[in-house]
Design an enzyme around this catalytic site. Structure first.
Site, short mmCIF file in Angstrom:
data_model
loop_
_atom_site.label_atom_id
_atom_site.label_comp_id
_atom_site.label_asym_id
_atom_site.label_seq_id
_atom_site.Cartn_x
_atom_site.Cartn_y
_atom_site.Cartn_z
CG LEU A 1 -2.02 -1.05 1.25
CD1 LEU A 1 -2.69 -1.08 2.62
CD2 LEU A 1 -3.06 -0.76 0.16
N GLY B 1 16.26 15.49 -15.40
CA GLY B 1 14.99 15.94 -14.87
C GLY B 1 15.04 15.93 -13.35
CB ALA C 1 16.48 9.56 -13.83
N GLY D 1 12.46 9.40 -17.40
CA GLY D 1 11.02 9.59 -17.40
C GLY D 1 10.28 8.35 -16.93
CG HIS E 1 10.52 40.27 10.39
ND1 HIS E 1 11.34 40.29 9.28
CD2 HIS E 1 11.29 40.67 11.45
CE1 HIS E 1 12.54 40.72 9.63
NE2 HIS E 1 12.53 40.96 10.95
#
Length: 464
Positions: A39, A184, A269, A271, A443
């Site tokens: 899962l 990528g 890597a 895609g 801030h």
């Protein structure tokens, strides 16, 4: 053979599938989810989560190594060492905790989970080969959430030294020489992590620059960081295969020469492709959009009561897109009127520094026919960034010139991934430059750069 019936059958337990199942269960829809492996799908088990854990390890190690030499505020440390095998065990512990959480959420929502390989028989029926024998499941609605898988190259099939991201996330030793094919986000995230851990990394990219799908201005700080890490980048280059002798990768350079790159490991890597094979999809008469399943704004396919979400439906292949689509389908099955129609989907590259893009870049806005106003505020003028010795990068805001409607917000810098939600909210709520500039930002935070970018676009920045 056992038989089950349900109102909704979900094939795939990744982000899109489990989110749909959990929400459907919450809405009282009788739901069965089928998952062949663990899962959580790619993202939880072998993608988003473990990669971010490895990146965290690499950042901690890299900071310690830098501080062993010198730091701007006088800190001195001994030379660090890392037990990568133990780090990988820690990473798997995180994955296990989250996976257990998904299982608990499914159970709490009343979802029945079946583990095994699903085989579609038609648009309402599937057979699952489980450990206890075959199980037939019939349902009124079918949701396909089968995800995607890494793509290889003809001359570089996965195996041995050629690794997908899955293999790169399972190494127990840092390779001395790592070649990364593809610049990528996956290649650069993992390539930079291993460079910080001490690997000598060479990146090979066929396009003319790194992160070719991203705005070039956003990627320049990443390239500068890669150079400082000692990474070599070959653009306009083509990986042709393994060298016949020795641990090396054959590369055709932009100049037309062949070069051999030392590589104890090669991360491929280039895609991902949708997972549409191996579960009987060919038995359904579904309209395709290239390699993807075609869906409409309701995530409906061309067959009645057959739905699809996530990577199998196309770009962008992002877990948060899949989750949002899954929730839409669950609502529709429960009788709600829903559609998947986001103004923008955040995209984040967890490199060092991080890159975030939400909505339109300046070029995309102009191509869409808009006259634009731009505001860009550097982190070199942001107190929090300076106090953390992380001044590289900026926030940029893109708005229409006529009515000041915000069309896009982008950023590059340390920790900017945490600003993505605010960027998306501004676009989704239809904010204008005046809204962002007038919103009180705390801030000192990096978020102040967003407010200052809006002020700059309006012509009255306070801190630059």
């Amino acid at each position: 053979m056992g038989e089950m019936t349900a109102r909704l059958l979900v094939i795939g337990g990744g982000p899109g599938g489990y989110a749909a199942a959990i929400r459907a269960g919450q809405l009282g829809v009788d739901t069965v989810l089928v998952e062949r492996d663990r899962l959580g799908g790619t993202c939880l088990n072998i993608g988003c989560i473990p990669s971010k854990a490895l990146i965290h390890v690499a950042e901690a190690f890299g900071r310690a190594a830098e501080q062993a030499e010198a730091s701007p505020f006088g800190l001195r440390l001994g030379r660090p060492s890392l037990d990568l095998a133990r780090a990988m065990e820690w990473k798997e512990g995180i994955v296990g905790r989250l996976q257990g959480g998904v299982a608990a959420l499914l159970k709490r929502s009343g979802v029945r989970t079946v583990h095994g390989q699903a085989e579609l028989l038609d648009g309402k029926t599937c057979r699952v080969e489980t450990d206890t024998g075959p199980q037939t499941i019939r349902a009124e609605h079918l949701l396909l959430a089968t995800g995607s898988e890494p793509a290889d190259l003809p001359g570089l099939p996965f195996g041995g030294r050629v690794l997908s991201s899955t293999g790169a996330l399972a190494l127990t030793e840092v390779p001395e020489h790592l070649a990364v094919v593809g610049a990528g986000y996956i290649g650069l995230e993992l390539g930079m992590a291993y460079a910080r851990l001490g690997a000598r990394v060479v990146v090979v990219e066929a396009a003319e620059r790194i992160l070719p799908a991203w705005d070039a201005e956003l990627t320049r700080p990443v390239l500068r960081r890669m150079e400082r890490l000692g990474m070599e980048v070959l653009t306009g280059a083509e990986a042709r295969g393994l060298a016949e002798e020795g641990a090396a990768l054959r590369v055709a350079t932009a100049e037309g020469r062949e070069r051999r790159i030392a590589a104890d490991a090669i991360l491929l890597a280039v895609g991902r492709r949708p997972r549409t094979r191996g579960f009987g999809l060919e038995r359904l008469d579904l309209t395709m959009n290239g390699p993807f399943l075609r869906v409409d704004e309701r995530c409906a396919t061309s067959m009645r009561n057959v739905w699809a979400v996530g990577d199998v439906t196309g770009e962008p292949m992002l877990a948060h897109r899949a989750i949002a689509q899954g929730e839409v389908v669950a609502g529709i099955v429960a009788g709600e009127r829903r559609a998947f129609d986001p103004v923008a989907i955040p995209a984040i590259c967890f490199t060092s520094p991080e890159v975030v893009a939400v909505g339109l870049s300046p070029t995309e806005a102009r191509q869409a026919g808009h006259e634009v106003r731009l505001g860009q505020f550097p982190f070199s003028a942001n107190g929090k960034a300076l106090a953390e010795d992380a001044e590289e990068g900026f926030v940029r805001i893109v708005a229409r010139a006529d009515n000041h409607l915000v069309l896009g917000i982008q950023a590059v810098g340390q920790g900017v991934s945490e600003l993505a939600a605010g960027f998306a909210l501004a676009l989704e709520m239809g904010a204008r430059l005046e809204d962002v500039a007038a919103t009180v930002h705390a801030h000192p935070t990096r978020g102040e750069a967003v407010q200052e970018a809006a002020r700059m676009a309006l012509g009255h920045a306070l801190h630059l």
